[in-house]
Write a protein that holds these residues in place. Structure first.
Motif, PDB file in Angstrom:
ATOM      1  N   ALA A 314       2.522 -29.118 -17.244  1.00  0.00           N
ATOM      2  CA  ALA A 314       3.424 -28.018 -17.628  1.00  0.00           C
ATOM      3  C   ALA A 314       3.356 -26.905 -16.581  1.00  0.00           C
ATOM      4  CB  ALA A 314       3.047 -27.497 -18.996  1.00  0.00           C
ATOM      5  N   GLU A 315       2.110 -26.643 -16.091  1.00  0.00           N
ATOM      6  CA  GLU A 315       1.962 -25.583 -15.079  1.00  0.00           C
ATOM      7  C   GLU A 315       2.704 -25.944 -13.802  1.00  0.00           C
ATOM      8  OE1 GLU A 315      -2.151 -24.733 -14.450  1.00  0.00           O
ATOM      9  OE2 GLU A 315      -2.315 -23.811 -16.436  1.00  0.00           O
ATOM     10  N   TRP A 316       2.576 -27.246 -13.410  1.00  0.00           N
ATOM     11  CA  TRP A 316       3.286 -27.664 -12.195  1.00  0.00           C
ATOM     12  C   TRP A 316       4.784 -27.506 -12.389  1.00  0.00           C
ATOM     13  CZ3 TRP A 316      -0.157 -32.582 -11.735  1.00  0.00           C
ATOM     14  CH2 TRP A 316      -1.354 -32.240 -11.105  1.00  0.00           C
ATOM     15  N   ALA A 317       5.222 -27.976 -13.583  1.00  0.00           N
ATOM     16  CA  ALA A 317       6.672 -27.895 -13.852  1.00  0.00           C
ATOM     17  C   ALA A 317       7.122 -26.437 -13.803  1.00  0.00           C
ATOM     18  CB  ALA A 317       6.989 -28.512 -15.200  1.00  0.00           C
ATOM     19  N   LEU A 318       6.259 -25.574 -14.397  1.00  0.00           N
ATOM     20  CA  LEU A 318       6.601 -24.140 -14.433  1.00  0.00           C
ATOM     21  C   LEU A 318       6.614 -23.560 -13.015  1.00  0.00           C
ATOM     22  CD1 LEU A 318       7.081 -21.986 -16.615  1.00  0.00           C
ATOM     23  CD2 LEU A 318       4.730 -21.284 -16.274  1.00  0.00           C
ATOM     24  N   ALA A 319       5.583 -23.956 -12.241  1.00  0.00           N
ATOM     25  CA  ALA A 319       5.500 -23.444 -10.866  1.00  0.00           C
ATOM     26  C   ALA A 319       6.692 -23.926 -10.058  1.00  0.00           C
ATOM     27  CB  ALA A 319       4.198 -23.909 -10.217  1.00  0.00           C
ATOM     28  N   GLU A 320       7.058 -25.205 -10.290  1.00  0.00           N
ATOM     29  CA  GLU A 320       8.213 -25.739  -9.566  1.00  0.00           C
ATOM     30  C   GLU A 320       9.474 -24.990  -9.966  1.00  0.00           C
ATOM     31  OE1 GLU A 320       8.774 -29.977  -9.771  1.00  0.00           O
ATOM     32  OE2 GLU A 320       6.843 -30.258  -8.805  1.00  0.00           O
ATOM     33  N   ALA A 321       9.589 -24.758 -11.296  1.00  0.00           N
ATOM     34  CA  ALA A 321      10.781 -24.043 -11.778  1.00  0.00           C
ATOM     35  C   ALA A 321      10.818 -22.636 -11.186  1.00  0.00           C
ATOM     36  CB  ALA A 321      10.773 -23.984 -13.299  1.00  0.00           C
ATOM     37  N   LEU A 322       9.617 -22.010 -11.119  1.00  0.00           N
ATOM     38  CA  LEU A 322       9.561 -20.656 -10.554  1.00  0.00           C
ATOM     39  C   LEU A 322       9.937 -20.658  -9.076  1.00  0.00           C
ATOM     40  CD1 LEU A 322       6.426 -19.019 -12.162  1.00  0.00           C
ATOM     41  CD2 LEU A 322       8.785 -18.265 -12.295  1.00  0.00           C
ATOM     42  N   ALA A 323       9.361 -21.674  -8.369  1.00  0.00           N
ATOM     43  CA  ALA A 323       9.660 -21.775  -6.934  1.00  0.00           C
ATOM     44  C   ALA A 323      11.148 -22.019  -6.733  1.00  0.00           C
ATOM     45  CB  ALA A 323       8.854 -22.909  -6.306  1.00  0.00           C
ATOM     46  N   PHE A 324      11.694 -22.897  -7.616  1.00  0.00           N
ATOM     47  CA  PHE A 324      13.128 -23.189  -7.513  1.00  0.00           C
ATOM     48  C   PHE A 324      13.938 -21.922  -7.775  1.00  0.00           C
ATOM     49  CE2 PHE A 324      17.063 -24.498  -9.718  1.00  0.00           C
ATOM     50  CZ  PHE A 324      17.662 -25.153  -8.662  1.00  0.00           C
ATOM     51  N   ARG A 325      13.505 -21.175  -8.813  1.00  0.00           N
ATOM     52  CA  ARG A 325      14.243 -19.952  -9.158  1.00  0.00           C
ATOM     53  C   ARG A 325      14.162 -18.945  -8.012  1.00  0.00           C
ATOM     54  NH1 ARG A 325      12.671 -15.652 -13.555  1.00  0.00           N
ATOM     55  NH2 ARG A 325      12.088 -14.630 -11.631  1.00  0.00           N
ATOM     56  N   LYS A 326      12.945 -18.852  -7.423  1.00  0.00           N
ATOM     57  CA  LYS A 326      12.771 -17.897  -6.332  1.00  0.00           C
ATOM     58  C   LYS A 326      13.618 -18.309  -5.130  1.00  0.00           C
ATOM     59  CE  LYS A 326       9.239 -15.422  -3.782  1.00  0.00           C
ATOM     60  NZ  LYS A 326      10.265 -14.571  -3.283  1.00  0.00           N
ATOM     61  N   ALA A 327      13.590 -19.655  -4.854  1.00  0.00           N
ATOM     62  CA  ALA A 327      14.395 -20.144  -3.730  1.00  0.00           C
ATOM     63  C   ALA A 327      15.864 -19.832  -3.983  1.00  0.00           C
ATOM     64  CB  ALA A 327      14.186 -21.646  -3.566  1.00  0.00           C
ATOM     65  N   MET A 328      16.257 -20.029  -5.243  1.00  0.00           N
ATOM     66  CA  MET A 328      17.652 -19.786  -5.605  1.00  0.00           C
ATOM     67  C   MET A 328      17.992 -18.307  -5.417  1.00  0.00           C
ATOM     68  SD  MET A 328      19.043 -21.614  -8.946  1.00  0.00           S
ATOM     69  CE  MET A 328      18.752 -20.211  -9.957  1.00  0.00           C
ATOM     70  N   GLU A 329      17.098 -17.455  -5.935  1.00  0.00           N
ATOM     71  CA  GLU A 329      17.341 -16.012  -5.838  1.00  0.00           C
ATOM     72  C   GLU A 329      17.378 -15.561  -4.381  1.00  0.00           C
ATOM     73  OE1 GLU A 329      15.089 -14.845  -9.947  1.00  0.00           O
ATOM     74  OE2 GLU A 329      14.254 -14.209  -8.048  1.00  0.00           O
ATOM     75  N   ASP A 330      16.447 -16.162  -3.578  1.00  0.00           N
ATOM     76  CA  ASP A 330      16.364 -15.745  -2.183  1.00  0.00           C
ATOM     77  C   ASP A 330      17.553 -16.230  -1.379  1.00  0.00           C
ATOM     78  OD1 ASP A 330      14.101 -14.587  -2.935  1.00  0.00           O
ATOM     79  OD2 ASP A 330      12.728 -15.912  -1.861  1.00  0.00           O
ATOM     80  N   SER A 331      18.100 -17.405  -1.782  1.00  0.00           N
ATOM     81  CA  SER A 331      19.209 -17.937  -0.985  1.00  0.00           C
ATOM     82  C   SER A 331      20.556 -17.441  -1.501  1.00  0.00           C
ATOM     83  CB  SER A 331      19.160 -19.459  -0.994  1.00  0.00           C
ATOM     84  OG  SER A 331      19.205 -19.891  -2.323  1.00  0.00           O
ATOM     85  N   LEU A 332      20.551 -16.723  -2.614  1.00  0.00           N
ATOM     86  CA  LEU A 332      21.813 -16.210  -3.156  1.00  0.00           C
ATOM     87  C   LEU A 332      22.419 -15.171  -2.217  1.00  0.00           C
ATOM     88  CD1 LEU A 332      21.366 -15.430  -6.941  1.00  0.00           C
ATOM     89  CD2 LEU A 332      23.021 -16.936  -5.898  1.00  0.00           C
ATOM     90  N   VAL A 333      23.745 -15.195  -2.107  1.00  0.00           N
ATOM     91  CA  VAL A 333      24.371 -14.116  -1.333  1.00  0.00           C
ATOM     92  C   VAL A 333      24.728 -12.972  -2.275  1.00  0.00           C
ATOM     93  CG1 VAL A 333      25.268 -15.506   0.530  1.00  0.00           C
ATOM     94  CG2 VAL A 333      26.592 -15.294  -1.555  1.00  0.00           C
TER      95      VAL A 333
END
Ligand code: ADP
Length: 703
Positions: A314-333
């Motif tokens: 669950a932690e990995w999934a959460l960390a992945e989701a967080l990383a994905f969210r951060k990547a998404m937020e960072d790549s958003l224009v």
């Protein structure tokens, strides 16, 4: 020096093109969480299991030892009890012996009493009375020993007996002689032990009572049979030499306990051999408890391990989701900004920092006023924000605003705001998505400019078309002027033939006609000139209040040019309650003209209307109320021409689509753009009995 932001609206192009050279905040690279080393994790688990197993093993060994110690202690107690039993039995015997009569005075009574005693006390082998010189005078042998001829006091025992009796006399009590093995012959024998008790008569020592005990008898008769059942009970010398045994020593592993049997004059050891398998279930309690708890511990460990694995996943999934969210937020224009209820910034994404040219650290915790608010608009923004947030008036389509970078350049933004709700459903602030509209505004401006150019081209095309109509229309007044001028010239040439007054009247009449025809020609030219001259600023919708009849009248002179040539009757229909409309007059006139001209062209010769005689073009306008209660003016242009075939309908609004040899195919697409710019729609339906009706709506002007 950039212009002040107050001078710049959201739609302001020159201001919005300003670009910041400020260093952009660096975007941290986002890395996916790495899974820990599998081998290391397994080694840790193996170590943990090994430690737990060692602990469990140690606990079990200790529990076993503890139990054994408890059994040993219990056996020690039982052995002590057995020793006490033997001692108590011997003491009881002494008391009984002391109650025996004097054998010298009552030999018969003594004899019978001694016989009884030997019958009852199986541990006694013989009972003898010795005189003061320790010589045996009377002796009785146990009835159970009949046949053992050598049981009587042996001469070799007399020194030991004398020694014991001497001690007994000195101690005034019973004293035991050391035990000895007596052979009965045939390889048989028994360990015997004498006890000497001073015999008193009338207060005087008259002899000694010597009792011979059989040690095996003592073990069987003086101990609790139940306590020794299944166990090996034996009497040994102090050095461990076996003297007598009551039951066979159990085989296998045994618990051994020894207790010293201290008798006056002699000491022995009582030894108890108890088999280990005699540990009963209650004694296994501690081991069983430890074993049970260990099993429980193992089960718990397995469950804990599974739970940890689940948690880890669950932690990995959460960390992945967080990383994905951060990547998404960072790549958003799109810029993202969160504010708390007090309006302070709590979160910004890199796109927002890039947009406003500030670092996240400078933005977090700031505001209001926010550092990117133009100083000259800060008060207004603060007031606007307070009203908006307090009243929860958040338009779904967002609202436009202007932000300012540290270098002073301003740019337009679209802000879409929504309440920030936490997991408990409580509002903790506001979340905003911010779009930089700079590029959008630039594209809009370019598209508006090209739209204007297109419209100008279309207008010029109309003018070109009208030129031929003009030549036809101007022909009439010009030829009339020419005729009247010729007539006037003739009158003047033949002036002497007629009376002067009549002449002047005729010339004046001709001149009046000439002026009227010249006026007519001027009107025609002016109407075209008006239309062509009425230009507007590029990119602007110059809205003004205008009535439908005014719009119709403006294009009527141009329409009649074409209508008279095609013999078409133009009908205008506007009910008196029709309100004025708020629109860009020139553009709407252009729309009406396009639609009317298309309608008239559709009714040209060869079309059904040409033969039907129904050659009417109707321009109408009436009040219409939308379901939301908004008042509009609905315009309709109806012709009775050929109608719209399906393939034409499919491409009707496509630019440059035309079925006419001299057509440009821009009319309807421009009409639709103009109407949509006014917030309306352009539709078409077949007309009755044939033809087409084009309809559009314009907002009604408020009275
Ligand atoms: P153009 O008039 O230059 O052809 P438009 O965009 O105004 O360009 O019209 C596109 C086409 O739509 C016309 O060529 C014509 O075939 C068709 N059309 C437009 N209005 C009508 C009408 N009232 N009746 C029949 N056909 C029409």
């Amino acid at each position: 020096m950039p212009p002040p932001c107050s001078a710049c609206g959201p739609t302001c192009l020159p201001c919005s093109t300003g670009c910041s050279d400020a260093p952009l905040p660096a975007v941290e690279p986002v890395t996916a969480p790495r899974q820990p080393n599998q081998l290391r994790r397994w080694l840790l688990w193996a170590a943990l299991v090994a430690v737990v197993c060692a602990l469990v093993g140690t606990a079990m060994v200790l529990a076993r030892r503890f139990q054994e110690n408890r059994v040993q202690a219990q056996l020690d107690e039982e052995t002590t009890a057995l020793v006490s039993d033997i001692r108590a039995g011997l003491y009881r015997n002494i008391q009984t012996l002391q109650s025996l009569p004097n054998p010298l005075a009552q030999p018969d009574v003594w004899d019978s009493t001694a016989a009884d005693m030997l019958l009852q006390r199986r541990e006694m082998v013989s009972l003898a009375w010795h005189n003061l010189a320790f010589a045996p005078k009377i002796e009785r042998v146990s009835p159970y020993m009949v046949g053992s001829g050598h049981i009587r006091s042996a001469a070799d025992r007399l020194p030991d007996i004398a020694l014991a009796c001497t001690s007994a006399r000195r101690l005034s009590g019973a004293v035991y002689a050391p035990s000895h093995f007596r052979h009965f012959g045939d390889g048989q024998g028994m360990e015997l032990m004498e006890m000497c008790l001073p015999s008193l008569y009338q207060g005087n020592l008259v002899g000694y009572l010597v009792v011979t005990y059989a040690l095996p008898g003592m073990l069987t008769e003086l101990t609790d049979r139940m306590a020794v059942r299944g166990r090996g009970v034996s009497l040994t010398e102090l050095d461990g030499t076996r003297l007598a045994i009551s039951s066979s020593r159990p085989g296998g592993q045994t618990f051994v306990t020894e207790q010293v049997l201290e008798l006056p004059g002699h000491a022995m050891k009582l030894r108890l051999d108890s088999p280990r398998d005699r540990l009963d279930i209650s004694q296994w309690g501690a081991t069983a408890l430890v074993a049970g708890m260990s099993a429980l511990l193992l089960v718990l460990m397995i469950m804990l391990g599974r739970d940890m694995r689940r948690r880890q996943r669950a932690e990995w999934a959460l960390a992945e989701a967080l990383a994905f969210r951060k990547a998404m937020e960072d790549s958003l224009v799109t810029g993202l900004r969160a504010r708390d209820l007090a309006g302070r910034i709590t979160y910004v994404n890199p796109a927002f920092c890039q947009m406003v040219g500030l670092r996240a650290a400078d933005l977090l915790g700031s505001g209001p006023p926010a550092p990117y608010w133009p100083p000259d608009l800060a008060d207004e923004y603060q007031r606007r924000q307070a009203i908006r947030l307090a009243g929860q008036l958040l338009p779904k389509e967002g609202f436009e605003s202007v932000f300012r970078r540290p270098d002073g350049t301003c740019f337009p933004v679209l802000i879409i705001e929504a309440p920030l709700i936490d997991a408990d459903g409580t509002q903790t602030g506001w979340m905003s998505a911010i779009l930089d509209l700079t590029e959008q505004h630039r594209i809009e401006a370019v598209s508006r400019a090209s739209q204007d150019r297109l419209q100008a081209t279309a207008r010029l095309a109309s003018v070109g078309e009208m030129a031929s109509l003009l030549s036809h229309e101007l022909n009439q007044p010009l030829s009339a002027i020419s005729s009247y001028a010729t007539g006037a010239m003739n009158l003047l040439t033949h002036a002497h033939d007629t009376d002067q007054a009549t002449q002047l009247a005729d010339v004046a009449g001709a001149m009046t006609h000439i002026r009227a025809q010249a006026d007519r020609a001027a009107r025609v030219i002016r109407s075209v000139g008006d239309f062509v001259r009425r230009k507007q600023q590029p990119g602007e919708l110059a809205r003004e209040q205008v009535s439908a009849p005014q719009l119709f009248q403006a294009i009527l002179p141009l329409l009649t040019l074409q209508a008279s040539r095609e013999h078409i009757h133009i009908e205008l229909d506007t009910p008196p309650d029709c309100p004025d409309t708020l629109c860009d007059r020139t553009m709407v006139e252009q729309v009406l003209l396009n639609l009317a001209r298309n309608g008239m062209q559709a009714m040209a010769d060869g079309h059904p209307a040409a033969t039907s005689g129904l050659r009417t073009l109707t321009l109408s306008a009436h009040l219409q109320t939308t379901p939301e209660g908004k008042k509009q003016v609905a315009f309709a242009v109806t012709d009775h021409g050929a109608g719209l075939p399906d393939e034409v309908v499919a491409n009707l609004f496509t630019p440059f689509f035309t079925t006419k040899a001299e057509g440009m195919g821009l009319g309807l697409s421009l009409c639709r753009t103009v109407i949509e710019q006014h917030g309306g729609t352009l539709t078409h339906t077949p007309a009755q009995p044939f033809g087409t009706t084009f309809r559009f709506t314009l907002p009604a002007a408020h009275p």
